[in-house]
Design an enzyme around this catalytic site. Structure first.
Site, PDB file in Angstrom:
ATOM      1  N   ASP A   1       0.740  -0.970  -0.065  1.00 57.45           N
ATOM      2  CA  ASP A   1       0.065   0.122   0.037  1.00 57.45           C
ATOM      3  C   ASP A   1       0.860   1.297  -0.009  1.00 57.45           C
ATOM      4  O   ASP A   1       1.804   1.418   0.917  1.00 57.45           O
ATOM      5  CB  ASP A   1      -0.911  -0.147   1.114  1.00 57.45           C
TER       6      ASP A   1
ATOM      7  N   GLU B   1      -6.542   4.082  -5.926  1.00 57.89           N
ATOM      8  CA  GLU B   1      -7.846   4.318  -5.275  1.00 57.89           C
ATOM      9  C   GLU B   1      -8.347   5.739  -5.731  1.00 57.89           C
ATOM     10  O   GLU B   1      -7.694   6.579  -5.624  1.00 57.89           O
ATOM     11  CB  GLU B   1      -7.446   4.318  -3.482  1.00 57.89           C
TER      12      GLU B   1
ATOM     13  N   HIS C   1     -10.961  -1.468   4.494  1.00 55.11           N
ATOM     14  CA  HIS C   1     -10.984  -1.038   5.774  1.00 55.11           C
ATOM     15  C   HIS C   1     -11.551   0.419   5.983  1.00 55.11           C
ATOM     16  O   HIS C   1     -11.519   0.633   7.324  1.00 55.11           O
ATOM     17  CB  HIS C   1      -9.496  -1.031   6.016  1.00 55.11           C
ATOM     18  N   ASP C   2     -12.070   0.918   5.055  1.00 55.31           N
ATOM     19  CA  ASP C   2     -12.852   2.149   5.203  1.00 55.31           C
ATOM     20  C   ASP C   2     -14.134   2.062   5.157  1.00 55.31           C
ATOM     21  O   ASP C   2     -15.361   2.688   5.347  1.00 55.31           O
ATOM     22  CB  ASP C   2     -12.615   3.038   4.132  1.00 55.31           C
TER      23      ASP C   2
ATOM     24  N   ASP D   1      -2.911   4.754  -2.469  1.00 53.55           N
ATOM     25  CA  ASP D   1      -3.892   5.418  -1.922  1.00 53.55           C
ATOM     26  C   ASP D   1      -4.110   6.774  -2.299  1.00 53.55           C
ATOM     27  O   ASP D   1      -3.293   7.591  -2.735  1.00 53.55           O
ATOM     28  CB  ASP D   1      -3.152   5.618  -0.364  1.00 53.55           C
TER      29      ASP D   1
HETATM   30  O1  TEU Z   1      -9.148   6.739   2.234  1.00 53.29           O
HETATM   31  C1  TEU Z   1      -9.640   7.742   1.352  1.00 53.29           C
HETATM   32  C2  TEU Z   1     -10.854   8.492   1.551  1.00 53.29           C
HETATM   33  O2  TEU Z   1     -11.187   9.437   1.412  1.00 53.29           O
HETATM   34  C3  TEU Z   1     -12.004   7.695   2.526  1.00 53.29           C
HETATM   35  O3  TEU Z   1     -12.059   6.327   2.116  1.00 53.29           O
HETATM   36  C4  TEU Z   1     -11.933   8.182   3.751  1.00 53.29           C
HETATM   37  O4  TEU Z   1     -11.123   7.280   4.398  1.00 53.29           O
HETATM   38  C5  TEU Z   1     -13.227   8.060   4.611  1.00 53.29           C
HETATM   39  O5  TEU Z   1     -13.749   6.718   4.514  1.00 53.29           O
HETATM   40  C6  TEU Z   1     -14.226   8.840   3.539  1.00 53.29           C
HETATM   41  O6  TEU Z   1     -15.550   8.767   4.369  1.00 53.29           O
HETATM   42  C7  TEU Z   1      -7.580   6.341   2.212  1.00 53.29           C
HETATM   43  C8  TEU Z   1      -7.379   5.092   3.069  1.00 53.29           C
HETATM   44  O7  TEU Z   1      -7.957   4.011   2.627  1.00 53.29           O
HETATM   45  C9  TEU Z   1      -7.674   5.631   4.491  1.00 53.29           C
HETATM   46  O8  TEU Z   1      -7.876   4.629   5.384  1.00 53.29           O
HETATM   47  C10 TEU Z   1      -7.147   6.637   4.684  1.00 53.29           C
HETATM   48  O9  TEU Z   1      -7.452   7.215   5.916  1.00 53.29           O
HETATM   49  C11 TEU Z   1      -7.135   7.944   3.695  1.00 53.29           C
HETATM   50  O10 TEU Z   1      -7.199   7.433   2.383  1.00 53.29           O
HETATM   51  C12 TEU Z   1      -5.895   8.859   4.049  1.00 53.29           C
HETATM   52  O11 TEU Z   1      -4.861   8.315   3.689  1.00 53.29           O
END
Ligand code: TEU
Length: 545
Positions: A106, A249, A323-324, A207
């Site tokens: 990642d 992403e 994970h989000d 990311d």
């Molecule tokens: O996530 C990007 C992001 O904007 C969303 O997934 C955010 O975490 C949130 O859920 C929106 O409501 C990526 C990663 O996957 C996340 O874990 C990180 O916190 C974020 O980037 C910052 O690096």
């Protein structure tokens, strides 16, 4: 059923691959610290080989103060001691390779931690060579350069009085955005990526990569004007070997953009994670906490568009969870009475499509959301939204309802391995609550039950690698207006497949198209044939000719 091994010397090997995401903090602890670690992952490689996956997307394990669970990196070339050592990482790569499991690293390239040496140097003065690795604007203390907001709440600008300058951060204050306009910064990033390729890393998840081309003055975050130039340079300078898989992403991707990102000539990335399907059950233009019920016709149309428009000229990634995100069985299935049936149904719907599927840890067990009081939540986004909304006068009960449905903590509860202490995740105190249903839902029980969600996923993975129609077939949506059934066909010149999924707990009529009468059933979540569709039933029929 032995795992089908893919020939990874082929440039597009990942087109028939299935990946599995590990969120290391919550996977397996071997030290009693309450936090998962690399040795824990190594100890579960046999389990993953048994499932049949071809690669692991490993969420960040680099050195980090963990303000955002590792998405705030303070040293891109060091392993955080919490997870283990560089030797553990090397062993994970080597042991993975023995089992046909590639490690997909990642990369957090939009921002670093404020504890990264680049940022510490940048703070020393405007003349420091690292100052320009970040994004600064001059101004007085009380007037931020503009009113842009950070994803995790508050302004996207933070003032540094010693410099009389504001720095830009799209996420937490502790996650300053990197300045991609700076060629030296980019070269340092490529050097770091090569370090990991040389260690044996075979792919990268990038990311929020569609945010690196930002232009804060124009208030542009996603899809900035130079984004494609950056991707092409990144690909040419860092992803040199042909077989390297890259998945970006991209919350801002639509099909047109995704076709460029995943162009078959490999000039940019292999594929992107897009989120259109994920945003369908939220109020348009608002955020994920403003929920509306899912409309199945809309979901089907969204998938139809992505499937058809990328066919032959781009590549999809297929996922429900990460994970989000909350657990899909709780979101679009029924995590009570029909948990097993609906988990299998959702998997059928997704794995029947064109693209590369990603399974998120625990999805293969049908793990569910968790219902915690606010004091037990640990995710910064969740805690911030609670504070912000309650402060704005929202009813706290309503806020908790959306937190239970949408909090990132839902996907971050520890893997449920056994019915023993803490679900077998740790002998210490887990960093985040374990879902109490581990007594019933756990890997040990799943492995003993041939009808489990686990073996269903295993079969779906095996089918993708056995029948080319899974990766190559064209997509046709059936009954687009039907609010209960998701059905589609996939066709190549000589192979045909029908996927039928009942999204409800009702028994429904469904007419199987005539050409499928008497065809082979590749997989289904009920054991015997019945003329009607039972609650959450899913089936894939197949014939050649
Ligand atoms: O996530 C990007 C992001 O904007 C969303 O997934 C955010 O975490 C949130 O859920 C929106 O409501 C990526 C990663 O996957 C996340 O874990 C990180 O916190 C974020 O980037 C910052 O690096």
């Amino acid at each position: 059923m032995a795992k089908v091994l893919l020939d990874k010397s082929k440039r597009d090997w990942w087109k028939s691959a299935v990946f599995y995401q590990i969120y290391p903090k919550s996977f397996q602890d071997t030290t009693g610290s309450g936090v998962g670690d690399l040795r824990g992952i190594i100890s579960k490689l046999d389990y993953l080989e048994n499932l049949g996956i071809d690669g692991i997307w490993l969420s960040p394990v680099c050195a980090s103060p963990q303000v955002d669970n590792g998405y705030d990196i303070s040293d891109y070339c060091a392993i955080d001691p919490m997870f283990g050592t560089m030797e553990d990482m090397e062993e994970l790569i080597a042991e993975g390779k023995k089992r046909g499991i590639s490690i997909i690293f990642d990369l957090v390239l939009n921002h670093s931690s404020d504890q990264h040496k680049w940022f510490k140097e940048a703070l020393k003065g405007k003349d420091n060579p690292y100052h320009d690795y970040y994004i600064w604007r001059e101004g007085d203390e009380n007037t931020p350069p503009n009113d842009m907001r950070a994803t995790f709440g508050g302004s996207a600008w933070t003032y540094v009085p010693e410099l009389k300058e504001w720095y830009f951060h799209q996420f937490a204050v502790e996650q300053p955005d990197l300045n991609w306009e700076n060629p030296k910064m980019r070269e340092d990033i490529y050097k770091m990526i090569r370090f990991w390729v040389e260690k044996g890393i075979e792919g990268f998840r990038l990311d929020v990569i569609d945010q690196i081309g930002k232009d804060p003055d124009l208030q542009i975050t996603c899809n900035g004007p130079k984004l494609h130039d950056y991707f092409r340079e990144l690909s040419a300078k860092a992803f040199i070997e042909e077989g390297i898989v890259s998945v970006g992403e991209a919350w801002g991707a639509n099909t047109e953009r995704a076709k460029l990102y995943s162009a078959p000539d490999g000039s940019e990335l292999s594929m992107v994670f897009q989120f259109e399907h994920i945003c369908l059950d939220q109020e348009p233009g608002k955020d994920k906490w403003d929920m509306i019920p899912l409309s199945l016709p809309k979901l089907k149309d969204c998938y139809r568009r992505w499937q058809q428009e990328l066919h032959g000229c781009g590549w999809n990634s297929l996922f429900f969870n990460n994970h989000d995100l909350p657990r899909v069985v709780s979101r679009w299935g029924n995590d009570k009475e029909y948990r097993v049936e609906s988990a299998k149904m959702l998997a059928t719907m997704l794995h029947g499509m064109e693209g590369t599927p990603y399974i998120y840890q625990g999805e293969e067990l049908g793990m569910t959301n968790i219902c915690l009081p606010i004091e037990k939540h640990v995710d910064l986004e969740t805690l911030n939204v609670y504070k912000e909304r309650v402060g704005l006068g929202y009813d706290p009960e309503e806020v908790m309802k959306s937190i239970h449905a949408r909090s990132r903590d839902n996907g971050r509860t520890p893997m449920q391995w056994t019915d023993g202490l803490n679900g077998g995740f740790t002998e210490g105190t887990p960093w985040v609550s374990v879902n109490e249903n581990y007594k019933e839902i756990n890997a040990e029980a799943a492995l003993k039950d041939l009808d489990s969600v686990f073996y269903y996923y295993k079969k779906l993975i095996d089918l993708r690698k056995t029948y080319p129609v899974f990766s190559d077939g064209s997509f046709t949506l059936l009954c687009p207006e039907d609010e209960k059934v998701f059905a589609y066909t996939r066709d190549t010149e000589n192979a045909h497949m029908l996927v039928v999924c009942n999204f409800t707990g009702e028994t429904l009529e469904f007419e199987i198209p005539e050409e499928y009468h008497g065809s082979e059933m590749l997989i289904g979540n009920y054991s015997e044939y019945a003329p009607e569709l039972r609650p959450y039933e899913a089936v894939i029929l197949y014939y050649e000719g």
